[in-house]
Design a protein around this motif. Structure first.
Motif, mmCIF file in Angstrom:
data_model
loop_
_atom_site.group_PDB
_atom_site.id
_atom_site.type_symbol
_atom_site.label_atom_id
_atom_site.label_comp_id
_atom_site.label_asym_id
_atom_site.label_seq_id
_atom_site.Cartn_x
_atom_site.Cartn_y
_atom_site.Cartn_z
ATOM 1 N N ILE A 89 0.943 -0.905 -0.060
ATOM 2 C CA ILE A 89 0.139 0.198 0.174
ATOM 3 C C ILE A 89 0.811 1.208 -0.249
ATOM 4 O O ILE A 89 0.470 2.164 -0.776
ATOM 5 N N SER A 90 1.986 1.141 0.880
ATOM 6 C CA SER A 90 2.376 2.351 1.068
ATOM 7 C C SER A 90 3.333 2.947 -0.356
ATOM 8 O O SER A 90 3.726 3.454 -1.156
ATOM 9 N N LEU A 91 4.129 1.699 -1.182
ATOM 10 C CA LEU A 91 4.595 1.817 -2.332
ATOM 11 C C LEU A 91 3.406 2.165 -3.384
ATOM 12 O O LEU A 91 4.028 2.907 -4.247
ATOM 13 N N SER A 92 2.201 1.914 -3.341
ATOM 14 C CA SER A 92 1.665 2.133 -4.243
ATOM 15 C C SER A 92 0.890 3.215 -4.366
ATOM 16 O O SER A 92 0.702 4.277 -5.271
ATOM 17 N N MET A 93 0.599 4.171 -3.055
ATOM 18 C CA MET A 93 0.235 5.150 -2.072
ATOM 19 C C MET A 93 1.568 6.056 -3.218
ATOM 20 O O MET A 93 0.629 7.284 -3.982
ATOM 21 N N CYS A 94 2.236 5.777 -2.821
ATOM 22 C CA CYS A 94 3.049 6.845 -3.058
ATOM 23 C C CYS A 94 3.132 7.578 -5.087
ATOM 24 O O CYS A 94 4.086 8.226 -5.477
ATOM 25 N N THR A 95 3.020 5.737 -5.186
ATOM 26 C CA THR A 95 3.243 5.478 -6.988
ATOM 27 C C THR A 95 2.667 6.717 -7.585
ATOM 28 O O THR A 95 2.165 7.424 -8.700
ATOM 29 N N SER A 174 -8.016 11.377 -12.295
ATOM 30 C CA SER A 174 -8.723 11.638 -11.380
ATOM 31 C C SER A 174 -7.717 10.865 -9.813
ATOM 32 O O SER A 174 -7.921 8.877 -10.105
ATOM 33 N N GLY A 175 -7.346 11.195 -8.824
ATOM 34 C CA GLY A 175 -6.607 10.980 -8.149
ATOM 35 C C GLY A 175 -7.606 10.109 -7.330
ATOM 36 O O GLY A 175 -6.524 9.119 -6.564
ATOM 37 N N HIS A 176 -8.677 10.887 -6.544
ATOM 38 C CA HIS A 176 -9.595 10.020 -6.309
ATOM 39 C C HIS A 176 -9.733 8.672 -6.227
ATOM 40 O O HIS A 176 -9.941 7.716 -5.733
ATOM 41 N N THR A 177 -10.198 8.803 -7.545
ATOM 42 C CA THR A 177 -10.060 7.145 -8.408
ATOM 43 C C THR A 177 -9.226 6.445 -8.582
ATOM 44 O O THR A 177 -9.126 5.142 -8.230
ATOM 45 N N LEU A 178 -8.316 7.177 -8.668
ATOM 46 C CA LEU A 178 -5.825 5.941 -8.861
ATOM 47 C C LEU A 178 -6.472 5.619 -7.076
ATOM 48 O O LEU A 178 -6.297 4.758 -6.430
ATOM 49 N N LEU A 179 -6.630 6.766 -6.168
ATOM 50 C CA LEU A 179 -6.676 6.199 -4.547
ATOM 51 C C LEU A 179 -7.680 4.450 -4.206
ATOM 52 O O LEU A 179 -6.859 3.814 -4.149
ATOM 53 N N ALA A 180 -8.422 5.123 -5.064
ATOM 54 C CA ALA A 180 -9.635 3.387 -4.253
ATOM 55 C C ALA A 180 -9.245 2.769 -5.245
ATOM 56 O O ALA A 180 -9.519 1.251 -4.780
ATOM 57 N N ILE A 181 -9.230 2.492 -6.643
ATOM 58 C CA ILE A 181 -8.819 1.282 -7.527
ATOM 59 C C ILE A 181 -7.606 0.677 -6.483
ATOM 60 O O ILE A 181 -7.315 -0.751 -6.502
ATOM 61 N N THR A 182 -6.610 1.199 -6.626
ATOM 62 C CA THR A 182 -5.490 0.962 -6.095
ATOM 63 C C THR A 182 -5.379 0.857 -4.525
ATOM 64 O O THR A 182 -4.717 -0.792 -5.069
#
Length: 268
Positions: A89-95, A174-182
């Motif tokens: 999760i840390s890696l994906s959120m930073c990405t 869409s940063g919100h969509t990126l966060l939700a999907i990832t």
């Protein structure tokens, strides 16, 4: 010391099927050239509910959402899998933060609500996006306050008005969509391994609701949500792959060092 389980491709099948379904929804809207904004009455209870959904991906509430998922996962996963989840999760959120920061000014795409305000002579998008963020917020506030005096049937609920005044950067992605999907992809992998379906299902429906909330509130175009759903799934899968390549190595090294540390502690 127990070694974490190896990568389990079989768990990826339901994840990828769910991801494809998430892609189909905005894909149909995109191919059909259907715009969801301004379809919804933005002074309705439904609009306020959508605002609450979208707020779960807005800073700082998005951070709270991530911590909530981690807390729920901690109670249901083995320690080795939880730490692997945490790093993934840390890696994906930073990405996604870095990607969003780079792509938004690169594509330089105006948000649907800004374009709508321009069509009603309340905003000039060319001038608007050349301003500093603080100046954009001031100009958006002035434009939003003029909506009730303009020749339009749209009115904004107080929460939606506040959201419009806050979201003044570019549209794509869409940063919100990126966060939700990832977050859904990464967390669901470990939760499905542990046999937990209900949290994964909640995350899946949350991702759908997030995409719809961004389009219905005038924050993103259909192609923004579609592309972000695609990118979010790819980032989630790559993060899992990287962590499962690196984390077992780190775990193996720590396993070898642990007996030496115990022996050193026992020596006089």
């Amino acid at each position: 010391m127990k070694r974490p389980s190896s990568f389990m491709p079989s768990v990826l099948i339901p994840m990828i099927l769910g991801w494809i379904f998430l892609l189909i929804i905005p894909g149909i809207l995109f191919v059909s050239d259907i715009s969801l904004f301004p379809w919804l009455s933005l002074d309705s209870t439904a609009a306020e509910i959508l605002f609450l959904i979208t707020s779960s991906g807005t800073f700082p509430y998005g951070v709270a959402t991530i911590f909530l998922v981690l807390l729920l996962s901690y109670r249901r996963l083995e320690h080795s899998r939880f730490f692997s989840l945490f790093f993934a999760i840390s890696l994906s959120m930073c990405t996604i933060l870095g990607l969003s920061h780079y792509l938004k000014p690169f594509f330089n795409e105006a948000r649907p609500n800004a374009v709508w305000l321009e069509q009603h002579y309340l905003l000039n998008t060319d001038n608007f996006y050349s301003l500093s963020k603080a100046e954009r917020k001031e100009q958006m506030m002035a434009a939003v306050n003029q909506i009730e005096h303009a020749d339009t049937e749209i009115t904004l609920a107080p929460l939606v008005k506040q959201h419009w005044q806050h979201e003044v950067d570019f549209s794509f992605p869409s940063g919100h969509t990126l966060l939700a999907i990832t977050l859904t992809m990464v967390a669901s992998y470990y939760l499905l391994i542990a046999g937990n379906i209900w949290i994964s299902s909640l995350l899946f429906f949350w991702s759908i609701a997030m995409g719809f909330s961004r389009m219905l509130l005038g924050m993103h175009w259909t192609q923004d949500v579609l592309a972000s759903t695609l990118l979010g799934g790819i980032i989630g899968l790559l993060s899992l792959l990287v962590i499962h390549k690196v984390f077992p190595l780190v775990w193996s090294i720590s396993s070898k060092l642990a007996p030496r540390q115990i022996k050193a502690d026992r020596s006089p």
